[in-house]
Design a protein around this motif. Structure first.
Motif, short mmCIF file in Angstrom:
data_model
loop_
_atom_site.label_atom_id
_atom_site.label_comp_id
_atom_site.label_asym_id
_atom_site.label_seq_id
_atom_site.Cartn_x
_atom_site.Cartn_y
_atom_site.Cartn_z
N UNK A 174 17.78 42.74 43.29
CA UNK A 174 18.16 42.86 42.50
C UNK A 174 20.01 42.66 42.08
N UNK A 175 20.01 42.77 41.26
CA UNK A 175 21.85 42.27 40.98
C UNK A 175 21.97 41.66 40.11
N UNK A 176 23.40 40.94 39.96
CA UNK A 176 23.98 40.12 38.52
C UNK A 176 24.57 39.15 38.98
N UNK A 177 24.21 38.92 37.35
CA UNK A 177 25.23 37.24 37.69
C UNK A 177 25.55 37.14 36.18
N UNK A 178 27.52 36.32 36.37
CA UNK A 178 27.68 36.17 35.44
C UNK A 178 27.11 35.01 34.73
N UNK B 88 24.63 39.46 33.53
CA UNK B 88 22.99 40.04 33.38
C UNK B 88 22.84 41.05 34.94
N UNK B 89 22.21 41.75 34.37
CA UNK B 89 21.30 42.21 35.83
C UNK B 89 19.69 41.88 35.68
N UNK B 90 19.42 41.65 37.65
CA UNK B 90 17.78 41.28 37.56
C UNK B 90 17.23 42.85 37.37
N UNK B 91 16.32 42.66 36.72
CA UNK B 91 15.56 44.34 36.82
C UNK B 91 14.84 44.68 38.02
N UNK B 92 14.06 43.65 38.60
CA UNK B 92 13.34 43.95 39.60
C UNK B 92 13.85 43.05 40.70
N UNK B 93 12.76 43.70 41.75
CA UNK B 93 12.85 42.17 42.89
C UNK B 93 12.91 41.32 42.49
N UNK C 145 32.67 31.32 16.97
CA UNK C 145 32.64 32.53 17.27
C UNK C 145 30.68 33.30 17.94
N UNK C 146 30.83 33.25 19.38
CA UNK C 146 29.60 33.21 19.96
C UNK C 146 29.55 34.89 20.22
N UNK C 147 28.53 35.03 20.69
CA UNK C 147 28.34 35.88 21.33
C UNK C 147 26.46 36.72 22.12
N UNK C 148 26.59 35.88 22.89
CA UNK C 148 24.56 36.26 23.77
C UNK C 148 24.33 37.36 23.29
N UNK C 149 24.85 38.36 23.02
CA UNK C 149 23.86 39.66 22.50
C UNK C 149 23.91 39.68 21.20
N UNK C 150 23.76 38.83 20.61
CA UNK C 150 22.90 38.48 18.94
C UNK C 150 22.16 36.96 19.08
N UNK C 151 22.59 36.58 20.30
CA UNK C 151 20.99 35.28 20.70
C UNK C 151 20.30 35.22 21.63
N UNK C 152 20.53 36.33 22.02
CA UNK C 152 19.04 37.04 23.21
C UNK C 152 19.91 38.52 24.20
N UNK C 153 19.51 39.72 23.15
CA UNK C 153 20.45 40.94 23.08
C UNK C 153 19.60 41.68 24.43
N UNK C 154 18.15 41.95 24.48
CA UNK C 154 17.37 42.08 25.16
C UNK C 154 17.13 41.48 26.90
N UNK D 107 23.93 42.82 30.60
CA UNK D 107 23.98 44.13 30.55
C UNK D 107 25.72 44.49 29.85
N UNK D 108 26.11 43.19 29.76
CA UNK D 108 27.35 43.73 28.61
C UNK D 108 27.23 41.67 28.46
N UNK D 109 28.24 42.23 27.12
CA UNK D 109 28.60 40.51 26.55
C UNK D 109 29.85 40.50 25.04
N UNK D 110 30.25 39.89 25.00
CA UNK D 110 31.95 39.37 24.57
C UNK D 110 32.11 38.80 23.12
N UNK D 111 32.76 38.45 22.04
CA UNK D 111 32.61 37.21 21.51
C UNK D 111 33.52 36.24 21.61
#
Length: 189
Positions: free
Chosen positions: A76-80, A106-111, A141-150, A130-134
């Motif tokens: 597991x790990x993160x990518x930006x 984003x964080x990969x949840x499982x192996x 103005x965009x924010x990925x939390x509005x496009x793919x929140x889960x 895991x985190x998103x900014x405008x």
């Protein structure tokens, strides 16, 4: 009657997997589709003109054999994701994919499990936002939390034919990934 899908296409990623001389692996690349954001390129599509790129933190891989099937277990790990205000992506210089404005992590949840046989490999993983900014792109103005929140689930296909590695790396493989936006509560941990 209105139809509301549980999941929709979140992105199409084009990238490469890099194995460094110390055995750590990371992936990086750019997007050919990203949640309806336009434009994605400053000119003809390709890494050198991509406004939106990504890069993972280095991770370790365990490999198992099952006959002629090779199975990789990615930690597991993160990518930006990054907004490149002045696109300059260059696969011979991996650092160019993480020099823009960070817009989401984003964080990969499982192996992640990857399998390869012959000239192709495939993998499937899920990752939570895991985190998103405008951010502002072409006056909107965009924010990925509005496009793919889960978060996403991505199915990837890679070639097992190695490309010439840049200095500091011993192996490079090209891949493409198609991700669906997740619905429901998948935030994990």
């Amino acid at each position: 009657m209105n139809f509301h899908p549980i999941a929709g296409v979140a992105w199409y990623a084009i990238g490469r997997i890099y194995e460094s001389n110390d055995g750590k692996v990371q992936d990086l690349g750019y997007f050919a589709h990203l949640g309806g954001i336009e434009p994605l390129f400053d000119g003809s599509p390709g890494e050198a003109t991509a406004f939106f790129t990504f890069r993972s933190t280095p991770f370790t891989v365990q490999t198992l054999q099952n006959g002629d099937l090779s199975v990789s277990l990615d930690a597991t790990g993160t990518f930006t994701l990054y907004l490149q205000h002045e696109p300059r992506g260059d696969f011979s210089r991996p650092e160019t994919f993480s020099q823009g404005e960070p817009i989401a992590t984003f964080e990969r949840l499982y192996t992640a499990v990857s399998t390869s046989v012959g000239p192709l490999a495939s993998n499937l993983f899920s990752a939570a936002l895991r985190s998103s900014v405008d951010f502002t792109h072409r006056g909107r103005t965009w924010n990925l939390a509005r496009l793919i929140p889960e978060g996403i689930s991505q199915l990837g296909t890679a070639s097992t034919t190695e490309l010439p590695p840049p200095p500091g790396y011993k192996r490079v493989l090209p891949f493409v990934g198609s991700a669906l936006a997740l619905g429901g509560n998948v935030r994990g941990r």
